[in-house]
Design a protein around this motif. Structure first.
Motif, mmCIF file in Angstrom:
data_model
loop_
_atom_site.group_PDB
_atom_site.id
_atom_site.type_symbol
_atom_site.label_atom_id
_atom_site.label_comp_id
_atom_site.label_asym_id
_atom_site.label_seq_id
_atom_site.Cartn_x
_atom_site.Cartn_y
_atom_site.Cartn_z
ATOM 1 N N PHE A 1 1.276 4.261 -2.765
ATOM 2 C CA PHE A 1 0.639 5.432 -2.123
ATOM 3 C C PHE A 1 -0.868 5.219 -1.933
ATOM 4 O O PHE A 1 -1.644 6.163 -1.968
ATOM 5 N N TYR B 1 10.858 8.631 0.136
ATOM 6 C CA TYR B 1 9.459 8.183 0.017
ATOM 7 C C TYR B 1 8.512 9.366 -0.074
ATOM 8 O O TYR B 1 7.664 9.448 -0.974
ATOM 9 N N MET C 1 3.989 12.706 -6.846
ATOM 10 C CA MET C 1 2.771 12.060 -7.353
ATOM 11 C C MET C 1 1.575 12.981 -7.175
ATOM 12 O O MET C 1 0.762 13.188 -8.080
ATOM 13 N N LYS D 1 6.039 10.809 -2.999
ATOM 14 C CA LYS D 1 4.597 11.027 -2.761
ATOM 15 C C LYS D 1 4.228 12.463 -3.141
ATOM 16 O O LYS D 1 3.195 12.706 -3.786
ATOM 17 N N CYS E 1 0.837 -1.216 0.000
ATOM 18 C CA CYS E 1 0.000 0.000 0.000
ATOM 19 C C CYS E 1 0.866 1.259 0.000
ATOM 20 O O CYS E 1 0.570 2.242 -0.682
ATOM 21 N N ARG E 2 1.948 1.195 0.761
ATOM 22 C CA ARG E 2 2.829 2.385 0.803
ATOM 23 C C ARG E 2 3.511 2.578 -0.541
ATOM 24 O O ARG E 2 3.659 3.694 -1.033
ATOM 25 N N ARG E 3 3.892 1.476 -1.140
ATOM 26 C CA ARG E 3 4.617 1.551 -2.410
ATOM 27 C C ARG E 3 3.801 2.282 -3.469
ATOM 28 O O ARG E 3 4.305 3.080 -4.231
#
Lengths: 421, 495
Positions: free
Chosen positions: A82, B68, B75, B72, A78-80
């Motif tokens: 997002f 990370y 994105m 995000k 799920c984190r991968r």
């Protein structure tokens, strides 16, 4: 106070959990993932249950959760993509979970079993009016007799109806339809079209559908046609059994007169595709291939029409479109098909929902929003096996093909095996 | 321009709201860091911002986290989450004659001020001597012929093709003063409306707001004509003590007994057609009021705080607090104006509430927005005063009348009305452009202009005040997540 770990799903993530299969889709990146959970009870399963069974999709990560490999893998995936994240907070955060909410007390609906609230007259957006000419040189009997139901082919050989007593046209001549955006006329004489347009609002778009050879019969047609507004276009219908010379003549004539047109070319087998492509490219004409199920060409449909696993990435559905799919048939909503005898359909392969001669306009509107045969609210998720599929909100809405083939999953997805073939 | 806004709740959780996407997401400090870093580079923000302390101290340890959240951030940025909106998008709306005609054609409520006369002299009444927004009160009655002229004027619109709702229920309302003091008017108009119903098929219903002191004399008529009745009572004897007769005698006994009478003698009618209404002021409390009303009348009361814009601070209400662990308190909340307010918040700060199927299908329908939360004229109701002034509602000062009916002739120039609104909008819109309540304004410009037309002031929200605003609203749901579910269920919003 101690901080605790929470896992949450982002509000821009769509989720669907059916029969131990969880589908997550990120609206922003269009990444998706399908998780297959074990049928046995497991920590992961109860974790997913906790996560999804709340309006705010946030759940505590307990100590046991943090030691479970499956849960850790789930969280990492799920984190991968997002889809979600883990945070350490004292107070549980709140996420507006993306569950579409439709104000069911408001305009344009009726509660089942309750009195009618109010119906928004603007719901009818597109009317299809059939006259259906008897084209005697139409050699494919199945297409010519049944094609109008499945693909709105503008021809019927048996039980052909005349223009003179066309209740659909009379209806449009008498009633201005609020909210109407487009009218499709099938084999209707141009003079009648003009009369209807004078009644309806100015910016209604019009599409005229004719069997290819019907275009040539009337010079006056072209003169009249050229004098009308720019919002009219013509769809010429043909298939492989037509006379190519005549088809070419029609195409060249329309080009010469600078009339906007497109050829709807009916295909039933693979070789039709090649023929069509070469003919229309050679003659530089705009065309659209319309598959027709004749009862014997299932494999043609399987290879050329059924959706495969590329559809999720290719469709790039917006949030709104996915939400709409969970309430209404996006393709059919707002569309009505009126036959010359006044029967009103939302699906020509099913019984009519009313008749213009027998029922008042109010009854028709009400039926559109409530009858079981109204396709406006018939969704993939209401039909087997799609009801058991996690993709049913992303799939294209029910078309007439499903009814013609008596098969609702026109796709290459095996629900039992949870994989694409 | 309105860019994304980061805010923190009282529970110390941080979020970011995107105006462009209409979404609130949880915000990790690193996400915020990258946003501000980008904004500084693009000169969008002048805030200095740095990495969280623990990350600054040991960047190596947090390297994966940094990467990370940067991914995000990218994105979200690519998806347009941080894209600012152009505030002009919200204020390009000018009111047109056609849009007013549409509202008239689909008008749901026509309210007549039947009489200025009232048998009460309530202390907080904004028609009282202390308040000057409204015409001087005598005992003037609205002439029946003028009311009939208004109905005739509207019937033409209701039967036009601009009316888009089949079987739309339209209410003819009777207001005052005390409307039952002019019962003859009511009788005549009801008879007239019933005749129109038969002739046209229009669905016309009736409602009335009454102080409840005279209702028993006319209850049969009201029941036979299926009136919806709103009776005003502010709670128990003490709470109700601002409501009194001209001789200062309290009204409590009379109103209380009348409500009880209707309940016992017309139980079905009472259940479906009688609403109780209260004003919240310094002598009552919402929770106690509901408990009283449930016990005595088996109904929840609709309660509204006395409007300081209309009556000043003299009767200022001392706010109540809920115990949301108590089911009855939750029910009180679900019957309150606050719930409506929070529901509006949910709608305005998320993108998955839809009014109709049309909204689901056609997202790009042209929608004009106008400055402030002022209603488009006649989108809610038309109010006609006893003097024949035509207004968009009963709260607006009479000097802002849009038209007039006199000697059975209706003078309502729609072009003048649209010009009037557009001139007001153009004076206000500049101050709206920088307001961060841009998508959530429910301020009525007329209420703010009542006392000072030239220097318009409202509850504008600056960006720096956003924390407080979002904390009050989003923080409310964070602290009471069960209420989110309760509101959804209560509104009948479901898939």
């Amino acid at each position: 106070m101690n901080k605790r770990k929470y896992f949450y799903l982002e509000p821009f993530v769509y989720s669907k959990f059916i029969n131990n299969t969880l589908f997550l889709y990120n609206f922003y990146s269009t990444d998706y993932y399908v998780f297959t959970l074990s049928k046995r009870e497991s920590l992961l399963k109860s974790f997913v249950d906790r996560l999804l069974n709340s309006y705010s999709k946030v759940t505590l990560l307990t100590e046991s959760d943090l030691l479970d490999e499956d849960i850790i893998e789930f969280v990492n995936i799920c984190r991968r993509y997002f889809f979600g994240d883990v945070i350490q907070r004292i107070t549980k955060p709140f996420i507006f979970s993306p569950t579409p909410q439709l104000d069911m007390k408001n305009k344009g609906y009726r509660e089942n079993g309750q009195f009618i609230k109010i119906i928004n007259k603007e719901v009818i957006k597109n009317v299809h009016v059939f006259s259906l000419s008897k084209a005697t040189n139409c050699s494919d009997r199945n297409l010519c007799d049944n094609g109008y139901k499945q693909i709105q082919f503008p021809v019927i050989l048996s039980n052909g109806e005349a223009d003179n007593n066309n209740l659909g046209l009379e209806f449009l001549l008498r009633n201005k339809i609020a909210g109407l955006e487009r009218i499709d006329f099938y084999s209707v004489k141009i003079l009648k079209v003009f009369k209807v347009l004078n009644m309806q609002k100015d910016n209604v778009k019009v599409r005229l559908h004719y069997y290819y050879s019907d275009i040539l019969f009337n010079k006056k047609f072209l003169e009249l046609f050229k004098s009308v507004r720019n919002s009219i276009s013509i769809n010429i219908w043909a298939n492989t059994s037509v006379n190519n010379d005549i088809l070419l003549k029609v195409i060249n004539l329309l080009k010469k007169e600078k009339i906007i047109f497109k050829v709807n070319f009916v295909v039933t087998q693979d070789q039709d595709l090649k023929l069509a492509k070469s003919f229309f490219q050679e003659n530089n004409a705009k065309y659209k291939l319309i598959p027709f199920y004749n009862g014997n060409n299932y494999s043609f449909f399987k290879h050329n029409v059924f959706i495969d696993n590329s559809f999720i990435a290719d469709s790039q559905l917006s949030e709104r479109e996915i939400y709409a799919n969970s309430f209404i048939n996006r393709l059919r909503f707002g569309k009505v098909y009126i036959l010359p005898n006044g029967n009103v359909h939302t699906n020509l392969l099913l019984n009519s929902i009313g008749n213009l001669q027998a029922d008042s306009l109010e009854v028709i509107y009400d039926s559109l929003l409530t009858e079981d045969t109204s396709e406006w609210f018939t969704l993939k998720k209401h039909k087997s096996p799609c009801s058991r599929c996690v993709f049913h909100d992303l799939c294209p809405p029910l078309t007439f093909y499903e009814y013609a083939m008596n098969k609702y999953n026109l796709c290459k997805y095996d629900i039992k095996e949870n994989k694409w073939f | 321009m309105h860019a994304s806004v980061f805010f923190r709740t009282n529970n110390n959780n941080k979020y970011v709201f995107s105006f462009n996407k209409k979404k609130i997401i949880y915000s990790h400090p690193l996400l915020e860091y990258f946003y501000y870093k980008d904004s500084l580079r693009d000169n969008k923000e002048d805030v200095s911002f740095d990495l969280p302390k623990e990350v600054l101290i040991d960047k190596v340890k947090y390297n994966d986290e940094i990467n990370y959240y940067y991914s995000k951030y990218l994105m979200l940025k690519k998806a347009g989450f941080f894209e600012p909106i152009n505030s002009k998008q919200y204020y390009n709306g000018k009111l047109s004659v056609n849009s007013i005609k549409y509202e008239l054609s689909n008008l749901k409520s026509l309210v007549f001020e039947v009489t200025e006369g009232c048998n009460l002299k309530c202390d907080y009444c904004f028609y009282g001597d202390k308040y000057t927004q409204y015409d001087d009160r005598s005992s003037k009655n609205l002439p029946v012929d003028d009311a009939k002229a208004i109905i005739d004027y509207l019937v033409k619109y209701w039967l036009s093709d601009k009316n888009v709702f089949i079987k739309q229920e339209r209410f003819i309302g009777f207001y005052g003063g005390e409307p039952l003091l002019n019962f003859n008017f009511i009788q005549e108009i009801v008879e007239y409306a019933n005749k129109i119903k038969k002739e046209t098929g229009l669905i016309l219903r009736f409602n009335m707001t009454t102080n409840g002191t005279l209702i028993n004399r006319y209850i049969d008529f009201l029941r036979n004509n299926k009136f919806s009745i709103t009776i005003s009572i502010d709670g128990n004897r003490d709470s109700n003590s601002y409501r009194k007769y001209h001789n200062e005698k309290e009204t409590y006994n009379d109103v209380y007994n009348n409500i009880k009478y209707i309940r016992s003698n017309y139980p079905k009618f009472y259940k479906t057609n009688v609403i109780l209404n209260a004003v919240l002021h310094d002598k009552n409390n919402y929770i106690d009021l509901q408990a009283f009303s449930k016990k005595e009348f088996d109904k929840y009361i609709i309660a509204n705080v006395v409007n300081p814009l209309l009556v000043g601070n003299e009767f200022k209400y001392n706010n109540h607090t809920y115990d949301f662990n108590d089911k009855e308190n939750i029910r009180c909340f679900l019957h309150s104006g606050e719930k409506t307010h929070y529901k509006a918040f949910l709608r305005n700060f998320s993108n998955y509430f839809f009014d109709t199927f049309i909204d689901l299908l056609y997202p790009n329908r042209k929608t004009t927005f106008h400055p402030t939360g002022t209603c488009i004229p006649f989108s809610r109701r038309m109010f006609v005063t006893a003097n024949g002034k035509i207004l968009p509602c009963e709260s607006i000062a009479h000097k802002f009348a849009l038209g007039v009916v006199n000697n059975a002739e209706v003078n309502l120039d729609l072009l003048e009305v649209s010009d009037f609104y557009n001139k007001k909008y153009s004076k206000i819109e500049n101050s709206c452009k920088s307001c961060y309540k841009i998508n959530f304004c429910n301020d009525c410009m007329f209420l703010h202009m009542q006392n000072n037309e030239k220097n318009y002031s409202c509850s504008r929200l600056h960006k720096r005040e956003y924390d407080g605003f979002m904390n009050r609203h989003y923080g409310f749901f964070e602290s009471h997540p069960n209420l989110f579910e309760e509101i959804i269920k209560d509104e009948g919003l479901n898939e």
